[in-house]
Design a protein around this motif. Structure first.
Motif, PDB file in Angstrom:
ATOM      1  N   HIS A   1       0.811  -1.222   0.000  1.00  0.00           N
ATOM      2  CA  HIS A   1       0.000   0.000   0.000  1.00  0.00           C
ATOM      3  C   HIS A   1       0.846   1.275   0.000  1.00  0.00           C
ATOM      4  CE1 HIS A   1       0.961  -0.322   4.298  1.00  0.00           C
ATOM      5  NE2 HIS A   1       0.740   0.966   4.354  1.00  0.00           N
TER       6      HIS A   1
ATOM      7  N   ARG B   1      -1.786   2.724 -15.360  1.00  0.00           N
ATOM      8  CA  ARG B   1      -2.206   1.329 -15.191  1.00  0.00           C
ATOM      9  C   ARG B   1      -1.049   0.362 -15.429  1.00  0.00           C
ATOM     10  NH1 ARG B   1      -5.286   2.861 -19.862  1.00  0.00           N
ATOM     11  NH2 ARG B   1      -4.450   1.986 -21.785  1.00  0.00           N
TER      12      ARG B   1
ATOM     13  N   ARG C   1       0.832   0.416 -12.148  1.00  0.00           N
ATOM     14  CA  ARG C   1       0.101  -0.324 -11.118  1.00  0.00           C
ATOM     15  C   ARG C   1       0.173  -1.832 -11.353  1.00  0.00           C
ATOM     16  NH1 ARG C   1       0.080   1.821  -6.977  1.00  0.00           N
ATOM     17  NH2 ARG C   1       2.010   2.475  -7.973  1.00  0.00           N
TER      18      ARG C   1
ATOM     19  N   SER D   1      -4.152  -1.948  -2.376  1.00  0.00           N
ATOM     20  CA  SER D   1      -2.796  -1.386  -2.391  1.00  0.00           C
ATOM     21  C   SER D   1      -2.542  -0.584  -3.664  1.00  0.00           C
ATOM     22  CB  SER D   1      -1.768  -2.505  -2.262  1.00  0.00           C
ATOM     23  OG  SER D   1      -1.866  -3.145  -1.014  1.00  0.00           O
ATOM     24  N   CYS D   2      -3.095  -1.031  -4.798  1.00  0.00           N
ATOM     25  CA  CYS D   2      -2.921  -0.290  -6.044  1.00  0.00           C
ATOM     26  C   CYS D   2      -3.442   1.135  -5.924  1.00  0.00           C
ATOM     27  CB  CYS D   2      -3.654  -1.007  -7.177  1.00  0.00           C
ATOM     28  SG  CYS D   2      -2.804  -2.459  -7.807  1.00  0.00           S
ATOM     29  N   VAL D   3      -4.528   1.319  -5.204  1.00  0.00           N
ATOM     30  CA  VAL D   3      -5.121   2.649  -5.062  1.00  0.00           C
ATOM     31  C   VAL D   3      -4.418   3.462  -3.987  1.00  0.00           C
ATOM     32  CG1 VAL D   3      -7.244   3.898  -4.506  1.00  0.00           C
ATOM     33  CG2 VAL D   3      -7.351   1.814  -5.891  1.00  0.00           C
TER      34      VAL D   3
ATOM     35  N   SER E   1      -1.432   3.255  -2.581  1.00  0.00           N
ATOM     36  CA  SER E   1      -0.035   3.639  -2.751  1.00  0.00           C
ATOM     37  C   SER E   1       0.094   4.926  -3.550  1.00  0.00           C
ATOM     38  CB  SER E   1       0.745   2.518  -3.436  1.00  0.00           C
ATOM     39  OG  SER E   1       0.244   2.297  -4.741  1.00  0.00           O
ATOM     40  N   VAL E   2      -0.907   5.244  -4.370  1.00  0.00           N
ATOM     41  CA  VAL E   2      -0.925   6.505  -5.106  1.00  0.00           C
ATOM     42  C   VAL E   2      -1.672   7.584  -4.328  1.00  0.00           C
ATOM     43  CG1 VAL E   2      -1.595   7.613  -7.272  1.00  0.00           C
ATOM     44  CG2 VAL E   2      -0.861   5.237  -7.272  1.00  0.00           C
TER      45      VAL E   2
ATOM     46  N   GLY F   1      -9.102  -1.905  -9.208  1.00  0.00           N
ATOM     47  CA  GLY F   1      -8.039  -1.261  -8.444  1.00  0.00           C
ATOM     48  C   GLY F   1      -6.912  -0.772  -9.331  1.00  0.00           C
TER      49      GLY F   1
ATOM     50  N   GLY G   1      -6.249   3.125  -9.612  1.00  0.00           N
ATOM     51  CA  GLY G   1      -4.907   3.542  -9.234  1.00  0.00           C
ATOM     52  C   GLY G   1      -4.150   4.141 -10.397  1.00  0.00           C
TER      53      GLY G   1
END
Length: 523
Positions: free
Chosen positions: A345, A366, A369, A419-421, A423-424, A500, A504
């Motif tokens: 994350h 993408r 991600r 976590s994809c979302v 972390s950004v 996600g 992200g």
């Protein structure tokens, strides 16, 4: 054309004996041991099981497992199979090539071992010798089914994966074999446990109506005098062979007209580590770089070592509270997979020194991600499959395996999507590259704690549906419920993961310069 294929097969058979005397001796001993193992596999049920009905159920189960293995293994390992495209330059049509390859497949060591096993079965089962035609017809159909299925699955894997992804396909096969070993041991122990043959009878009854178990069910039915049932079982095998033959000739025709994309001559094939195994595309290059980080950067290794500790403490707490072992066995793996996916994350902050390359080069969000998911998925998916098999073995009920696999894979994919979302969306200070992984950077506090908490809560909430369906399947153990839990867990996890990655990626595209500014502050 067929005669040329037979000559080639004979030459390939003798290739293992050419060279030094030691090589010929090793090859002879290897195939002698394999032939002895095939005979032992046929004789073992007659030695270990006295009851005729139980022995017939075990014979059907073993026979179905052998034919299923012949069906599946060539899909993952086909390097020793002749490929139709190797012969398209000869003056022969696709039909001649397909027929020649199919007929010449009987001159191979795997086919010889299969014949040894079938002959040993027929010789050690007096009940199958009446009527005299039943066993030969059933076993000839079984052998034809094995040859046709091996050829079809081998060519199908070459068309789908090709040379580029053949290594990944073999790795997948190894993971599946390792995952099934605990389940196979458990199934073998279940057979000889009190009441274990009831479960064997149920599986054998269902397996008999598939092409894998039908030949053995046919000889058993014919020996019992039920010729109508025997004819029905033989018709199932014959129909499957016809379908496989039609598919084989169609695949050979398609293969002769298709040229696999050649590997780029400018791509280095050695010395670049993970970059050798991925093509020169943004997401795959990022995946190779992330895998290199995970292998060399101590910050990631510390996180991996810490993940198994949380389930251990949870199990100790539940055990002190008096929870049964069978229930506790279901807890550790989903928790580990949830933490594994959640650990990403804040991966942008961990990769702060290289994030500017993605923004400056115009890499789509993408792709960033998706590429960063490679290490987690390459660790998590095998762990989910293998761990689910071990979990089912501890619980003591192999019927719940689909539900457990669906739950674990669903939890992993959902955690990766969150976590994809995040972390950004909410990067916070992380240990800088080169520092000790135990050093706490300045600035970590409320912001980091809030981001971690919200990411974990959202992952838990989104993981509820696959867990719910899996629990329902575990409480009421039915085949349909378990398969639905498997399909829903994987399907739901994939949908959430795709969303996600897209969300992200959209956030990454909109906030690329801001991400550079934020991560440079951390450095």
């Amino acid at each position: 054309m067929a005669f040329r294929f037979f000559r080639l097969r004979v030459a390939l058979l003798g290739g293992g004996f050419r060279g030094s005397f030691g090589k010929a001796l090793r090859t002879t001993l290897l195939y002698a041991i394999l032939a002895a193992a095939a005979v032992l596999l046929a004789i073992a049920p007659t030695v270990l099981i006295d009851d005729a009905q139980q022995r017939s159920a075990v014979d059907l189960l073993i026979g179905g497992a052998v034919l299923l293995g012949v069906f599946l293994v060539p899909f993952f390992e086909n390097r020793r199979m002749l490929e139709p495209r190797q012969f398209v330059q000869y003056p022969a049509g696709p039909g001649a090539i397909a027929g020649g390859l199919l007929l010449s497949s009987v001159i191979t060591w795997p086919f010889f071992l299969l014949v040894v096993w079938l002959v040993a079965l027929a010789a050690t089962r007096p009940a199958w010798q009446e009527p005299a035609w039943a066993a030969p017809v059933a076993f000839i159909l079984a052998a034809l089914f094995a040859v046709a299925s091996a050829r079809v699955m081998s060519l199908l894997s070459r068309l789908i994966a090709g040379q580029r992804f053949a290594g990944a396909l073999r790795t997948t096969g190894v993971v599946l074999i390792v995952a099934l070993l605990p389940l196979a041991v458990f199934a073998g122990a279940t057979v000889f446990a009190p009441g274990g043959f009831d479960a064997v009878d149920q599986v054998a009854e269902k397996l008999a109506w598939t092409p894998f178990g039908a030949p053995f069910a046919a000889v058993e039915a014919a020996g019992a005098g039920d010729l109508d049932a025997a004819g029905m079982y033989l018709a199932i095998v014959a129909a499957a062979i016809v379908v496989l033959l039609a598919l084989w000739f169609a695949l050979v025709a398609a293969s002769s007209r298709r040229v696999e994309r050649p590997l780029s001559p400018g791509v280095a094939r050695s010395g670049l580590g993970w970059f050798e195994r991925f093509s020169a595309r943004p997401a795959q290059v990022i995946a190779a770089r992330q895998l290199t980080y995970w292998a060399r950067d101590p910050r990631y290794r510390v996180a991996l070592f810490a993940i198994p500790l949380a389930p251990v403490f949870m199990m100790l707490a539940f055990w002190v509270a008096g929870a049964p072992l069978t229930t506790l066995a279901l807890v550790p793996l989903p928790v580990m997979l949830l933490l594994l996916g959640w650990s990403q994350h804040n991966d942008i902050a961990m990769d702060s020194t290289a994030i500017w390359e993605h923004v400056a080069s115009g890499t789509r969000g993408r792709a960033d991600r998706a590429g960063r998911l490679a290490p987690v998925l390459m660790i998590g998916l095998p762990l989910a499959v293998i761990g689910s098999s071990i979990t089912v073995t501890i619980v003591g009920d192999w019927r719940i395996l689909p539900a457990v696999v669906g739950m674990n894979i669903g939890v992993l994919l959902v955690a990766c999507a969150v976590s994809c979302v995040f972390s950004v969306l909410t990067p916070y200070p992380a240990t800088r590259p080169g520092d000790s992984p135990f050093v706490q950077p300045q600035g970590a506090g409320t912001g980091s704690g809030l981001a971690q908490t919200i990411a974990m809560i959202l992952a838990l909430v989104l993981a509820v549906p696959p867990v719910w369906f899996a629990v329902n399947a575990l409480v009421d153990v039915e085949f349909t419920e378990n398969m639905w839990a498997l399909a829903f867990g994987i399907g739901y996890g994939l949908v959430v993961l795709v969303l996600g990655v897209l969300i992200g990626g959209w956030l990454f595209d909109r906030s690329g310069p801001e991400l550079i500014a934020v991560t440079q502050i951390f450095d």
